[in-house]
Design an enzyme around this catalytic site. Structure first.
Site, short mmCIF file in Angstrom:
data_model
loop_
_atom_site.label_atom_id
_atom_site.label_comp_id
_atom_site.label_asym_id
_atom_site.label_seq_id
_atom_site.Cartn_x
_atom_site.Cartn_y
_atom_site.Cartn_z
N ARG A 81 32.94 31.34 40.74
CA ARG A 81 33.33 30.51 39.59
C ARG A 81 33.37 29.02 39.93
O ARG A 81 33.38 28.18 39.03
CB ARG A 81 34.65 31.01 38.99
CG ARG A 81 34.47 32.37 38.31
CD ARG A 81 35.78 32.92 37.78
NE ARG A 81 36.74 33.18 38.84
CZ ARG A 81 36.77 34.28 39.58
NH1 ARG A 81 35.88 35.24 39.39
NH2 ARG A 81 37.68 34.44 40.53
N GLU A 118 44.64 39.38 51.55
CA GLU A 118 45.79 40.29 51.45
C GLU A 118 45.43 41.67 52.04
O GLU A 118 46.20 42.26 52.78
CB GLU A 118 46.16 40.42 49.98
CG GLU A 118 47.60 40.81 49.77
CD GLU A 118 47.92 40.87 48.29
OE1 GLU A 118 47.19 40.25 47.49
OE2 GLU A 118 48.88 41.57 47.96
P1 AMP Z 1 43.11 31.80 47.25
O1 AMP Z 1 42.19 31.91 48.43
O2 AMP Z 1 44.32 32.69 47.37
O3 AMP Z 1 43.47 30.36 46.94
O4 AMP Z 1 42.33 32.38 45.99
C1 AMP Z 1 41.44 31.58 45.31
C2 AMP Z 1 40.17 32.31 44.94
O5 AMP Z 1 40.46 33.57 44.33
C3 AMP Z 1 39.41 31.51 43.91
O6 AMP Z 1 38.02 31.63 44.17
C4 AMP Z 1 39.80 32.12 42.58
O7 AMP Z 1 38.70 32.18 41.71
C5 AMP Z 1 40.28 33.53 42.92
N1 AMP Z 1 41.60 33.85 42.32
C6 AMP Z 1 42.75 34.08 43.00
N2 AMP Z 1 43.76 34.40 42.17
C7 AMP Z 1 43.24 34.36 40.92
C8 AMP Z 1 43.79 34.57 39.59
N3 AMP Z 1 45.08 34.88 39.40
N4 AMP Z 1 42.97 34.41 38.54
C9 AMP Z 1 41.65 34.06 38.72
N5 AMP Z 1 41.09 33.87 39.93
C10 AMP Z 1 41.86 34.01 41.02
#
Ligand code: AMP
Length: 175
Positions: free
Chosen positions: A61, A98
């Site tokens: 995205r 996770e």
């Molecule tokens: P993080 O590495 O935990 O910051 O997760 C970010 C990545 O996971 C991004 O590429 C987001 O598109 C996706 N992501 C994580 N949580 C969500 C959520 N609640 N809704 C949509 N996309 C998420």
């Protein structure tokens, strides 16, 4: 309506996707409205204060608005992709999720050494994905000068994860 309210109206909460307990922020309704997409691009470019000469968008995205931002800024766009998707020689970085591990890759030779890179994704959660992308950019001899996101889930403290890389952080809305 200001852009923050417009985006809050458009982004959908999808409960328990992709797994139970996660509220997925679905940005795809925004893509149906080109005028809003244009506003987002202009807003982000207006907010970013330090110069950059390349945008790295994170699969998948981060490609959607990362690319139009790069076109408008007249800088190259470089995709960071999940392992095994890029056909050429890559630099990579593995990180812990996770459940299990993930690896991101960027084509070698597509980011110039010393380039000032802006990393873009749709959403910042824990920051692990953006941090892994930063590590690859740094391995390629370039510098991360900032991060931009449409959405920040502030309760997951992603900004803390990224602050040692760059404190230049832009988001449009926050939950
Ligand atoms: P993080 O590495 O935990 O910051 O997760 C970010 C990545 O996971 C991004 O590429 C987001 O598109 C996706 N992501 C994580 N949580 C969500 C959520 N609640 N809704 C949509 N996309 C998420």
């Amino acid at each position: 309506m200001n852009l923050t309210d417009i985006l809050k109206n458009e982004i959908r909460d999808i409960p328990d996707f992709p797994k139970e307990g996660i509220i997925f922020k679905d940005i795809t309704p925004i893509l149906l409205k080109p005028a809003i997409c244009e506003q987002i691009v202009d807003h982000i470019l207006n907010e970013i204060k330090q110069p950059f000469d390349c945008i790295v968008g994170i699969e998948s995205r981060g490609f959607l608005l990362g690319m139009p931002i790069a076109i408008k800024a007249k800088v190259p766009f470089v995709p960071a992709r999940k392992k095994g998707k890029l056909p050429g020689e890559t630099e990579s970085y593995s990180y812990t999720l996770e459940y299990g591990e993930a690896t991101l890759e960027i084509h070698k030779g597509h980011i110039k050494k010393g380039a000032k890179v802006l990393i873009h994704d749709d959403l910042l959660a824990t920051g692990g994905t953006a941090l892994a992308t930063s590590k690859i950019v740094q391995k390629l001899g370039a510098e991360v000068v900032g991060f931009s996101f449409l959405v920040q889930l502030s309760f997951l403290n992603g900004v803390d994860t990224l602050k040692n890389v760059s404190s230049n952080f832009y988001k449009i809305i926050e939950y």
